[in-house]
Design an enzyme around this catalytic site. Structure first.
Site, PDB file in Angstrom:
ATOM      1  N   ASN A 129      -7.162  -4.912  -6.006  1.00  0.00           N
ATOM      2  CA  ASN A 129      -7.247  -5.652  -6.620  1.00  0.00           C
ATOM      3  C   ASN A 129      -8.154  -6.945  -6.516  1.00  0.00           C
ATOM      4  OD1 ASN A 129      -5.373  -7.234  -5.440  1.00  0.00           O
ATOM      5  ND2 ASN A 129      -3.446  -7.287  -6.651  1.00  0.00           N
ATOM      6  N   HIS A 149      -7.726  -8.484  -3.563  1.00  0.00           N
ATOM      7  CA  HIS A 149      -7.092 -10.210  -2.685  1.00  0.00           C
ATOM      8  C   HIS A 149      -7.625  -9.823  -1.597  1.00  0.00           C
ATOM      9  CE1 HIS A 149      -2.713  -7.745  -1.907  1.00  0.00           C
ATOM     10  NE2 HIS A 149      -3.996  -6.812  -1.018  1.00  0.00           N
ATOM     11  N   GLU A 187      -3.917 -13.332  -5.423  1.00  0.00           N
ATOM     12  CA  GLU A 187      -3.305 -12.264  -5.813  1.00  0.00           C
ATOM     13  C   GLU A 187      -4.382 -12.728  -7.331  1.00  0.00           C
ATOM     14  OE1 GLU A 187      -2.560  -9.167  -5.283  1.00  0.00           O
ATOM     15  OE2 GLU A 187      -0.918  -9.680  -5.215  1.00  0.00           O
ATOM     16  N   ASP A 242      -0.570 -14.420   6.429  1.00  0.00           N
ATOM     17  CA  ASP A 242       0.701 -14.370   5.183  1.00  0.00           C
ATOM     18  C   ASP A 242       1.652 -13.706   6.303  1.00  0.00           C
ATOM     19  OD1 ASP A 242      -0.296 -11.821   5.577  1.00  0.00           O
ATOM     20  OD2 ASP A 242      -1.400 -11.644   3.668  1.00  0.00           O
TER      21      ASP A 242
HETATM   22  C1  F6R Z   1      -2.103  -8.526   4.284  1.00  0.00           C
HETATM   23  C2  F6R Z   1      -3.716  -8.793   3.756  1.00  0.00           C
HETATM   24  C3  F6R Z   1      -3.949  -8.799   2.989  1.00  0.00           C
HETATM   25  C4  F6R Z   1      -4.375  -6.693   3.148  1.00  0.00           C
HETATM   26  C5  F6R Z   1      -4.467  -5.992   2.203  1.00  0.00           C
HETATM   27  C6  F6R Z   1      -4.953  -4.308   2.387  1.00  0.00           C
HETATM   28  O1  F6R Z   1      -1.791  -9.510   5.985  1.00  0.00           O
HETATM   29  O2  F6R Z   1      -3.273  -9.865   3.987  1.00  0.00           O
HETATM   30  O3  F6R Z   1      -4.771  -8.847   1.616  1.00  0.00           O
HETATM   31  O4  F6R Z   1      -5.409  -7.376   4.027  1.00  0.00           O
HETATM   32  O5  F6R Z   1      -3.490  -6.169   1.238  1.00  0.00           O
HETATM   33  O6  F6R Z   1      -3.765  -4.256   3.125  1.00  0.00           O
HETATM   34  P1  F6R Z   1      -4.078  -2.042   3.407  1.00  0.00           P
HETATM   35  O7  F6R Z   1      -5.216  -2.429   4.955  1.00  0.00           O
HETATM   36  O8  F6R Z   1      -2.729  -1.466   3.580  1.00  0.00           O
HETATM   37  O9  F6R Z   1      -4.923  -1.425   2.932  1.00  0.00           O
END
Ligand code: F6R
Length: 260
Positions: free
Chosen positions: A136, A138, A143, A67
């Site tokens: 959450n 994702h 989301e 992303d």
């Molecule tokens: C980022 C991504 C997100 C993160 C998730 C956890 O490329 O794909 O799904 O893996 O938001 O983020 P952290 O590791 O910062 O808790």
């Protein structure tokens, strides 16, 4: 789904790094799907260390990140392009021409999403997709309530996700509202999905992903439909699971087994 539980986060990170490094040793032209976020920082540090100690070389690897924020140019210091360069790409022998992220500053983000899907397909699909998980549920920026059939597209970020990522920006207001993200179906097409979660803040999302119903309310639960998904956890991230003794019986101390 394989569930590997380690006492300490460092052990979980080391296992994921070993799985990535083993694939790159076996297949030097592997296509990797990469993630960003705080969880991945120690993982990329470990991969850099492994590379420096004894290889493998990443020079032939192609990569596609999950992303990027809509509106941020690659050069923006808070873009995922910048993150990837500073934590991984500029630190080992990645060929930058083979690294791909969605262009957040594209004039036509919807076309950019289609282009990105086509580029993944043209590369022959993803061999190993690295994933983190949001509190959450994702994966990527899919989301809750994201279609489980979704492809790369623009998603509106929840305020919770924006708050979680606010630390990288000057303020909540400055935190982007939209992201280009691979879809859930895009992720599920990867030949191997490898999710790393550490820390108690992820425990409920992990339990919903592994033991809850397959539901768009927890996009990560779609990994239950994948034939080759491994979830690597530390003790804290595993702390809301109900079937822990079974996972530990099958994979004692996080050891792999021939059977799932
Ligand atoms: C980022 C991504 C997100 C993160 C998730 C956890 O490329 O794909 O799904 O893996 O938001 O983020 P952290 O590791 O910062 O808790």
């Amino acid at each position: 789904m394989k569930v590997l539980i380690f006492d300490e986060a460092e052990q979980a990170v080391a296992r994921v790094a070993d799985l990535v490094a083993d694939l790159v040793r076996r297949k030097p032209d592997a296509v990797l799907g990469l993630a960003t976020g705080g969880t991945m920082v120690p993982l990329y540090e470990r991969l850099v260390a492994l590379h420096q100690e004894a290889g493998p070389s990443f020079a032939g690897v192609t990569s596609f990140n999950l992303d990027e924020y809509v509106g941020l140019a690659a050069e923006h210091p808070c873009s995922y392009h910048s993150y990837m360069r500073s934590v991984l790409f500029d630190r080992i022998d990645f060929d930058l021409a083979r690294t791909h992220l969605p262009r957040g500053d594209s004039a036509d983000p919807m076309r950019e999403a289609d282009r990105y899907e086509a580029a993944i397909a043209a590369a022959g699909g993803i061999d190993l997709q690295l994933l983190g998980i949001g509190q959450n549920g994702h994966i990527g920026f899919n989301e809750p309530t994201s279609s489980l059939a979704s492809r790369t597209r623009i998603k509106t970020l929840t305020d919770d996700t924006r708050r979680a990522n606010q630390r990288y920006f000057d303020s909540f207001e400055d935190t982007p509202r939209f992201a280009l993200t691979m879809g859930v179906a895009t992720i599920l097409e990867s030949r191997f999905c490898l999710l790393l979660a550490t820390g108690r803040s992820k425990a409920d999302a992990v339990a919903a992903m592994v033991e809850g119903p397959v539901a768009a309310a927890c996009p990560a639960s779609a990994l239950q439909l994948h034939r080759n998904a491994t979830v690597v956890l530390d003790r804290d991230a595993a702390s809301s699971l109900r079937l822990t003794s079974y996972y530990q019986h099958v994979h004692p101390g996080g050891a792999d087994s021939a059977f799932g």
